[in-house]
Design a protein around this motif. Structure first.
Motif, mmCIF file in Angstrom:
data_model
loop_
_atom_site.group_PDB
_atom_site.id
_atom_site.type_symbol
_atom_site.label_atom_id
_atom_site.label_comp_id
_atom_site.label_asym_id
_atom_site.label_seq_id
_atom_site.Cartn_x
_atom_site.Cartn_y
_atom_site.Cartn_z
ATOM 1 N N ARG A 1 -0.760 6.227 -6.583
ATOM 2 C CA ARG A 1 -1.669 5.223 -7.122
ATOM 3 C C ARG A 1 -2.476 4.592 -5.990
ATOM 4 N N PRO A 2 -3.596 3.946 -6.290
ATOM 5 C CA PRO A 2 -4.398 3.277 -5.260
ATOM 6 C C PRO A 2 -3.662 2.077 -4.685
ATOM 7 N N ARG A 3 -4.052 1.671 -3.499
ATOM 8 C CA ARG A 3 -3.370 0.580 -2.800
ATOM 9 C C ARG A 3 -3.369 -0.719 -3.608
ATOM 10 N N LEU A 4 -4.450 -0.977 -4.322
ATOM 11 C CA LEU A 4 -4.510 -2.220 -5.095
ATOM 12 C C LEU A 4 -3.428 -2.279 -6.167
ATOM 13 N N TYR A 5 -3.005 -1.134 -6.654
ATOM 14 C CA TYR A 5 -1.908 -1.103 -7.614
ATOM 15 C C TYR A 5 -0.652 -1.702 -6.992
ATOM 16 N N GLY A 6 -0.431 -1.383 -5.731
ATOM 17 C CA GLY A 6 0.711 -1.947 -5.016
ATOM 18 C C GLY A 6 0.568 -3.438 -4.785
ATOM 19 N N HIS A 7 -0.653 -3.892 -4.516
ATOM 20 C CA HIS A 7 -0.863 -5.324 -4.305
ATOM 21 C C HIS A 7 -0.593 -6.114 -5.594
ATOM 22 N N HIS A 8 -0.980 -5.547 -6.722
ATOM 23 C CA HIS A 8 -0.704 -6.221 -7.994
ATOM 24 C C HIS A 8 0.803 -6.277 -8.247
ATOM 25 N N ALA A 9 1.507 -5.204 -7.923
ATOM 26 C CA ALA A 9 2.969 -5.194 -8.079
ATOM 27 C C ALA A 9 3.603 -6.215 -7.145
ATOM 28 N N GLY A 10 3.078 -6.324 -5.937
ATOM 29 C CA GLY A 10 3.591 -7.304 -4.987
ATOM 30 C C GLY A 10 3.342 -8.722 -5.436
ATOM 31 N N GLY A 11 2.195 -8.951 -6.075
ATOM 32 C CA GLY A 11 1.901 -10.289 -6.588
ATOM 33 C C GLY A 11 2.903 -10.731 -7.645
ATOM 34 N N GLY B 1 0.811 -1.210 0.000
ATOM 35 C CA GLY B 1 0.000 0.000 0.000
ATOM 36 C C GLY B 1 0.844 1.258 0.000
ATOM 37 N N ARG B 2 1.871 1.287 0.834
ATOM 38 C CA ARG B 2 2.743 2.467 0.898
ATOM 39 C C ARG B 2 3.510 2.653 -0.410
ATOM 40 N N TRP B 3 3.908 1.554 -1.016
ATOM 41 C CA TRP B 3 4.608 1.617 -2.303
ATOM 42 C C TRP B 3 3.720 2.289 -3.350
ATOM 43 N N ALA B 4 2.444 1.922 -3.381
ATOM 44 C CA ALA B 4 1.516 2.512 -4.348
ATOM 45 C C ALA B 4 1.239 3.975 -4.034
ATOM 46 N N GLN B 5 1.004 4.271 -2.767
ATOM 47 C CA GLN B 5 0.681 5.643 -2.383
ATOM 48 C C GLN B 5 1.832 6.592 -2.666
#
Length: 245
Positions: free
Chosen positions: A34-44, A26-30
């Motif tokens: 970008r929205p938190r889900l963007y970070g979750h997709h990057a983490g995946g 989440g912090r990476w996206a913010q």
């Protein structure tokens, strides 16, 4: 299977089982607006790179914390997006996992997960069951306290049914009722993002694990950094409660 036998003090060659608390999406996206889900997709996407790095590093077992029992407290939009991402991840990555000899297991309470996701989880476990290059365990709707509570209930039912003598119950007995009963305890637990807490992850299993807390946010946790952390493990002396010899 976990064991109550205390090993002798020794310097390990390298961790065979690494567990990771993948924090910081989440912090990476913010930080990028970008929205938190963007970070979750990057983490995946980062998960695949770390899994593929395991054989060269001698890591046979990898356990990752994908979604905790406490994560339901997040916004409905984020939770729904994560569940959709998990379904998509399983569908998209299944063939790659099969081709690379990855055995996949899920731990956690599946009762709250939707039927489609549970079906995909079951199918992925089945089609990868005989793989042995790396054993990837994904903790999904998982909490350490919840796991111990569920294990205790199963054990209590065995006692109530007369199939288990309560006088014989010890730490090794309870370990057989945990979600991780087929896995060795983790040698090394890594948490990304700079937070120094274990967040209810593998509470029982990590009693004598080595911990590494690193500042890197999970989507930036590279294969090279993973190799560095795994390599530094061999410099540690694990005494398991014993004094230095």
């Amino acid at each position: 299977m976990t064991s109550s036998t205390t090993p002798k003090t020794h310097r390990p060659e390298g961790p065979k089982h690494v567990a990771i608390i993948m924090d910081g999406n989440g912090r990476w996206a913010q930080a990028r607006g970008r929205p938190r889900l963007y970070g979750h997709h990057a983490g995946g996407k980062r998960v695949r790179e770390i899994v593929e790095a395991c054989p060269d590093l001698g890591v046979k077992y990898l356990t990752v914390f994908a979604f905790s029992t406490e994560n339901w407290k997040r916004t409905q939009a984020e939770v729904s997006g994560l569940m959709k991402m998990f379904r998509r991840y399983i569908t998209r990555e299944s063939q790659n996992l099969i081709d690379n000899g990855i055995c996949v297991r899920f731990i956690g309470d599946r009762m709250r997960l939707d039927e489609t996701l549970v079906r995909l989880m079951d199918e992925l476990e089945l089609v990868t069951a005989h793989n042995d290059t790396v054993h990837l365990t994904i903790a999904l709707n998982y909490g350490g306290r919840d796991e111990v509570a569920r294990a205790t209930k199963r054990l209590a039912r065995e006692v109530a049914a007369g199939r288990l003598d309560p006088e014989t119950v010890d730490a090794e007995t309870l370990a057989r009722y945990l979600d991780t009963y087929v896995l060795p305890d983790p040698d090394l637990v890594i948490r990304t993002s700079g937070e120094a807490r274990i967040s209810n992850f593998l509470l029982w299993q990590s009693a004598y694990s080595e911990y590494e807390f690193i500042d890197t946010l999970w989507p930036d946790f590279s294969r090279d950094e993973f190799a560095r952390v795994v390599g530094s493990f061999s410099k540690r002396e694990r005494r398991f409660g014993a004094v230095r010899g």
